[in-house]
Design a protein around this motif. Structure first.
Motif, PDB file in Angstrom:
ATOM      1  N   ASN A 144     120.163  28.169  69.738  1.00 24.01           N
ATOM      2  CA  ASN A 144     120.202  26.709  69.771  1.00 24.01           C
ATOM      3  C   ASN A 144     120.065  26.235  68.323  1.00 24.01           C
ATOM      4  O   ASN A 144     119.053  25.664  67.934  1.00 24.01           O
ATOM      5  CB  ASN A 144     119.056  26.188  70.646  1.00 24.01           C
ATOM      6  N   ILE A 145     121.098  26.514  67.523  1.00 25.50           N
ATOM      7  CA  ILE A 145     121.009  26.331  66.067  1.00 25.50           C
ATOM      8  C   ILE A 145     120.653  24.888  65.723  1.00 25.50           C
ATOM      9  O   ILE A 145     121.382  23.950  66.078  1.00 25.50           O
ATOM     10  CB  ILE A 145     122.338  26.702  65.376  1.00 25.50           C
ATOM     11  N   PRO A 146     119.551  24.660  65.020  1.00 26.43           N
ATOM     12  CA  PRO A 146     119.183  23.290  64.658  1.00 26.43           C
ATOM     13  C   PRO A 146     120.072  22.763  63.524  1.00 26.43           C
ATOM     14  O   PRO A 146     120.271  23.443  62.515  1.00 26.43           O
ATOM     15  CB  PRO A 146     117.723  23.415  64.202  1.00 26.43           C
ATOM     16  N   ALA A 147     120.579  21.581  63.699  1.00 20.76           N
ATOM     17  CA  ALA A 147     121.482  20.997  62.702  1.00 20.76           C
ATOM     18  C   ALA A 147     120.797  20.768  61.371  1.00 20.76           C
ATOM     19  O   ALA A 147     121.458  20.758  60.320  1.00 20.76           O
ATOM     20  CB  ALA A 147     122.063  19.679  63.219  1.00 20.76           C
ATOM     21  N   ASP A 148     119.474  20.599  61.400  1.00 22.22           N
ATOM     22  CA  ASP A 148     118.753  20.349  60.152  1.00 22.22           C
ATOM     23  C   ASP A 148     118.166  21.621  59.548  1.00 22.22           C
ATOM     24  O   ASP A 148     117.503  21.567  58.517  1.00 22.22           O
ATOM     25  CB  ASP A 148     117.643  19.322  60.370  1.00 22.22           C
ATOM     26  N   MET A 149     118.402  22.782  60.194  1.00 24.14           N
ATOM     27  CA  MET A 149     117.916  24.060  59.665  1.00 24.14           C
ATOM     28  C   MET A 149     118.946  25.152  59.959  1.00 24.14           C
ATOM     29  O   MET A 149     118.630  26.178  60.558  1.00 24.14           O
ATOM     30  CB  MET A 149     116.569  24.454  60.277  1.00 24.14           C
TER      31      MET A 149
END
Length: 261
Positions: A144-149
């Motif tokens: 669930n790749i975080p857009a801010d990381m």
């Protein structure tokens, strides 16, 4: 179920606080001899002093295992382990377009290459003895790749690839390799991040629940996990009872990842 690590030697990296510390404490309570690790002598000494109240068979190693130099010192001092928990990691939000190469490399060396080096060092001895456990502490951010990381998520996905591939490489040896994927977990670091500048008067648990409602709304438990809840999974998958579990990505994410597999 009686999980027993008597006569087992365990290394938990990044274990002076948080999930790693909880896991080290659990291993000690189950009879293991444990080496904990942190970057500073002070943090390691404080953690060792506390853990010796649980069980005296604990040692510490101070060094940044994201570097080859510290890795070499560790292996020279401790050449064998039965259980390796690759927990050391760094995280922090930063926009993709301003994240420099140096930060991508720092995250990769710490989160990925530390586990690669240590697994390469300790797996052969496990194979020779016909028993061993290697656990990578990944994250729900791996899937669930975080857009801010993005740089952080990339390293956590890399851990899944390594753990699955290494499990296949060690097929039939008695050595299992798995990944544990925590979700939002109320470690000291996360608690500090959430409460910084907060003047609501709410408890840290309430603040964490509000954060999850806003940023991880798919959570089923609707709260942050405790470090002990994550440590329980680490201990189980490292135990003799988990001998048929290998090459797996085991989520302790409170249901954040919206998937039935």
């Amino acid at each position: 179920m009686n999980i027993d690590f008597t006569d087992k030697r365990v290394l938990v990296t990044g274990s002076t606080a948080g999930i790693g510390f909880a896991a080290a404490k659990g291993f000690l309570a189950a009879g293991a001899s444990v080496v904990i690790n942190g970057r500073s002598e002070d943090s390691v000494e404080a953690a060792v002093a506390f853990l010796r109240k649980v069980r005296p068979k604990v040692d510490g190693f101070a060094g940044d295992l994201g570097t080859a130099k510290a890795y070499e010192r560790l292996v020279a001092r401790h050449p064998d382990f039965d259980v390796l928990v690759n927990n050391i990691g760094v995280y922090g939000p930063q926009d993709f377009f301003v994240t420099p190469d140096s930060e991508w490399d720092r995250f990769f060396q710490t989160n990925v290459m530390s586990g690669v080096r240590l697994s390469r060092a300790y797996a052969p001895g496990m194979v020779d003895r016909g028993w061993g456990r290697i656990v990578f502490i990944s994250s729900e951010s791996a899937v669930n790749i975080p857009a801010d990381m993005i740089h952080y998520g990339f390293t956590k996905t890399s851990q899944l690839a390594i753990s699955r591939g290494l499990a296949k490489r060690l097929a039939g040896t008695g050595v299992t390799v798995n990944a544990v994927l925590p979700g939002p977990t109320l470690s000291e670091g996360v608690a500090g991040m959430l409460t910084a500048g907060n003047t609501s008067g709410d408890s840290v648990e309430q603040i964490a629940a509000s954060f999850i409602a806003e940023h991880r709304s798919s959570s089923i438990i609707r709260r942050a996990a405790t470090v002990d809840e994550v440590a329980n999974m680490i201990l189980y998958v490292s135990s003799a009872q988990a001998s048929a579990t290998t090459g797996a990505a085991l989520r302790v994410d409170g249901g954040v990842v919206d998937s039935i597999v």
